[in-house]
Motif scaffolding. Structure first.
Motif, short mmCIF file in Angstrom:
data_model
loop_
_atom_site.label_atom_id
_atom_site.label_comp_id
_atom_site.label_asym_id
_atom_site.label_seq_id
_atom_site.Cartn_x
_atom_site.Cartn_y
_atom_site.Cartn_z
N TYR A 63 7.17 7.23 50.97
CA TYR A 63 8.01 8.30 50.21
C TYR A 63 7.81 7.63 48.79
O TYR A 63 7.64 6.56 48.58
CB TYR A 63 9.57 8.22 50.52
CG TYR A 63 10.19 7.12 50.68
CD1 TYR A 63 10.88 6.51 49.52
CD2 TYR A 63 10.34 6.33 51.78
CE1 TYR A 63 11.63 5.31 49.58
CE2 TYR A 63 10.83 5.03 51.86
CZ TYR A 63 11.50 4.56 50.92
OH TYR A 63 12.23 3.51 51.06
N THR A 64 8.45 8.64 47.49
CA THR A 64 8.49 8.18 46.46
C THR A 64 9.92 7.89 46.00
O THR A 64 10.71 8.79 46.76
CB THR A 64 7.67 8.96 45.27
OG1 THR A 64 8.31 10.45 45.61
CG2 THR A 64 6.23 9.43 45.93
N THR A 65 10.25 7.26 45.01
CA THR A 65 11.50 7.25 44.66
C THR A 65 11.72 7.46 42.99
O THR A 65 10.86 6.80 42.37
CB THR A 65 12.20 5.87 44.58
OG1 THR A 65 12.17 5.59 46.23
CG2 THR A 65 13.48 5.73 44.45
N ARG A 83 16.00 10.46 43.81
CA ARG A 83 15.58 11.73 44.54
C ARG A 83 14.17 10.83 45.23
O ARG A 83 13.49 10.46 44.58
CB ARG A 83 14.85 12.56 43.66
CG ARG A 83 14.40 13.89 44.40
CD ARG A 83 13.87 14.87 43.15
NE ARG A 83 13.25 15.84 44.09
CZ ARG A 83 13.68 16.80 44.33
NH1 ARG A 83 15.22 17.06 44.37
NH2 ARG A 83 13.22 17.99 44.80
N GLU A 85 11.12 11.74 47.84
CA GLU A 85 10.33 12.66 48.19
C GLU A 85 9.20 11.99 49.67
O GLU A 85 8.65 10.95 48.75
CB GLU A 85 9.66 13.44 47.41
CG GLU A 85 10.72 14.42 46.95
CD GLU A 85 9.81 15.32 45.59
OE1 GLU A 85 8.66 16.03 45.95
OE2 GLU A 85 10.31 15.45 44.43
N GLY A 86 9.13 12.42 50.64
CA GLY A 86 7.99 11.68 51.45
C GLY A 86 8.32 12.43 52.79
O GLY A 86 8.57 13.72 53.21
N ASP A 87 7.54 11.56 53.94
CA ASP A 87 7.33 12.12 55.15
C ASP A 87 8.65 11.88 56.21
O ASP A 87 8.39 12.12 57.58
CB ASP A 87 5.99 11.53 55.72
CG ASP A 87 6.22 10.02 56.01
OD1 ASP A 87 7.03 9.38 55.52
OD2 ASP A 87 5.08 9.76 56.08
N GLY A 91 12.25 15.70 54.18
CA GLY A 91 11.16 15.63 52.99
C GLY A 91 11.87 15.32 51.90
O GLY A 91 11.00 14.77 50.77
N VAL A 92 13.08 15.71 51.28
CA VAL A 92 13.67 15.38 49.92
C VAL A 92 14.98 14.91 50.35
O VAL A 92 15.84 15.52 51.16
CB VAL A 92 13.68 16.71 49.04
CG1 VAL A 92 14.25 16.52 47.74
CG2 VAL A 92 12.16 17.09 49.16
N GLU A 94 18.36 13.51 47.92
CA GLU A 94 19.22 12.73 46.78
C GLU A 94 20.33 11.88 47.17
O GLU A 94 21.12 12.36 47.75
CB GLU A 94 19.52 14.05 45.79
CG GLU A 94 18.34 14.61 45.07
CD GLU A 94 18.90 15.68 44.10
OE1 GLU A 94 19.92 15.85 43.66
OE2 GLU A 94 17.86 16.38 43.55
#
Length: 116
Positions: A63-65, A83, A85-87, A91-92, A94
């Motif tokens: 995931y990204t942060t 936030r 976003e990843g697997d 998927g998302v 906050e």
């Protein structure tokens, strides 16, 4: 709400820099010896438990942060909203990272879903 990370205390900026790249050794160095981390109703206390949490949390996912907000509550309390976003399921997400500082170190971190 303050969006600029430069307004955060250096301790929190440096913690997040290490935390985002999953460097538990560096991120845990910003915690007090008796620090408490609460994540999803699970509590981790002290140097060993908090380090293990920072090392292992989320490692099963990619995931990204992104920091999307931050504000000062008072002289020792800050909230940073991120936030992800990843697997992972959904998927998302906050999340609010609610920090309590003591002597320029993190004494408490409570991670909770950001209110919609």
């Amino acid at each position: 709400m303050t969006q600029n990370t430069e307004l955060l205390p250096a301790t929190l900026r440096d913690f997040f820099t290490a935390h985002v790249v999953h460097d538990a050794d560096v991120s845990s160095s910003f915690l007090t010896d008796d620090a408490v981390i609460v994540d999803q109703d699970e509590t981790f206390r002290g140097r060993e438990e908090t380090h293990a949490f920072l090392r292992d949390a989320g490692t099963e996912f990619e995931y990204t942060t992104e920091q999307i907000g931050a504000h000062r509550v008072d002289d020792t309390h800050w909230v940073v909203t991120v936030r992800l976003e990843g697997d992972f399921p959904g998927g998302v997400a906050e999340l609010d990272y609610r920090f309590a500082l003591r002597d320029d170190r993190i004494a408490e971190l409570v991670i909770a879903n950001h209110p919609a």
